[in-house]
Design an enzyme around this catalytic site. Sequence first.
Site, PDB file in Angstrom:
ATOM      1  N   ARG A  53      19.381  13.800  17.945  1.00 42.57           N
ATOM      2  CA  ARG A  53      18.140  13.818  17.153  1.00 42.57           C
ATOM      3  C   ARG A  53      17.364  15.037  17.623  1.00 42.57           C
ATOM      4  O   ARG A  53      17.102  15.191  18.814  1.00 42.57           O
ATOM      5  CB  ARG A  53      17.358  12.532  17.407  1.00 42.57           C
ATOM      6  N   GLU A  61      13.114  12.293   4.678  1.00 45.33           N
ATOM      7  CA  GLU A  61      14.188  11.311   4.556  1.00 45.33           C
ATOM      8  C   GLU A  61      15.098  11.682   3.384  1.00 45.33           C
ATOM      9  O   GLU A  61      14.684  12.393   2.466  1.00 45.33           O
ATOM     10  CB  GLU A  61      13.596   9.913   4.336  1.00 45.33           C
ATOM     11  N   ARG A  95      20.471   7.725  20.557  1.00 50.70           N
ATOM     12  CA  ARG A  95      20.744   9.134  20.296  1.00 50.70           C
ATOM     13  C   ARG A  95      20.117  10.010  21.383  1.00 50.70           C
ATOM     14  O   ARG A  95      19.076   9.668  21.937  1.00 50.70           O
ATOM     15  CB  ARG A  95      20.160   9.564  18.946  1.00 50.70           C
TER      16      ARG A  95
END
Length: 166
Positions: A53, A61, A95
């Site tokens: 990330r 999004e 992540r």
Amino acid sequence: MSCNHRLKITLLTISLLLPTSCLADIITGRVVAITDGDSIRILDSNNNQFKIRLIGIDAPEKKQAFGNVSKQSLSELVSGKIVNVNYSKRGRYGRIIGKVLLDNKDINLEQVKRGLAWHYKQYEREQDVADRALYTQGEHIAQKANLGLWNDKNPVPPWDFRKMPH
């Protein structure tokens, strides 16, 4: 106070003042997938896969305006390429949260400069001071030039979009 004790205090003080990037780990690997405009997957030389990330940014999004454009931009920048990821933490989904570098170019910052991600100010304290300033400046320049999502009259930040009913 003994000389040894003073040395320990001095070293502790210095370590607390260092920016987090100096304490970061580095993963090197080939980008094998682009999840969206702020997330990738890499494979290291041992074929270990890592979800990354991008720190300091939040991209639209997938179902949001400019979501696919942001993903495509990140793909053009790093897909199939060997990158370094500087990181010091993992996020709540496991992540790695890190800065992606390609030939010493900050890819996270590049997404902001292209107007395809916001500087994620809610988490800016996780960045070193220099990066905070660069990301803020990059976002401001992209905004003034109406690049990417800033071409929209009222762009909706992804953190607000995620709260909306869909």
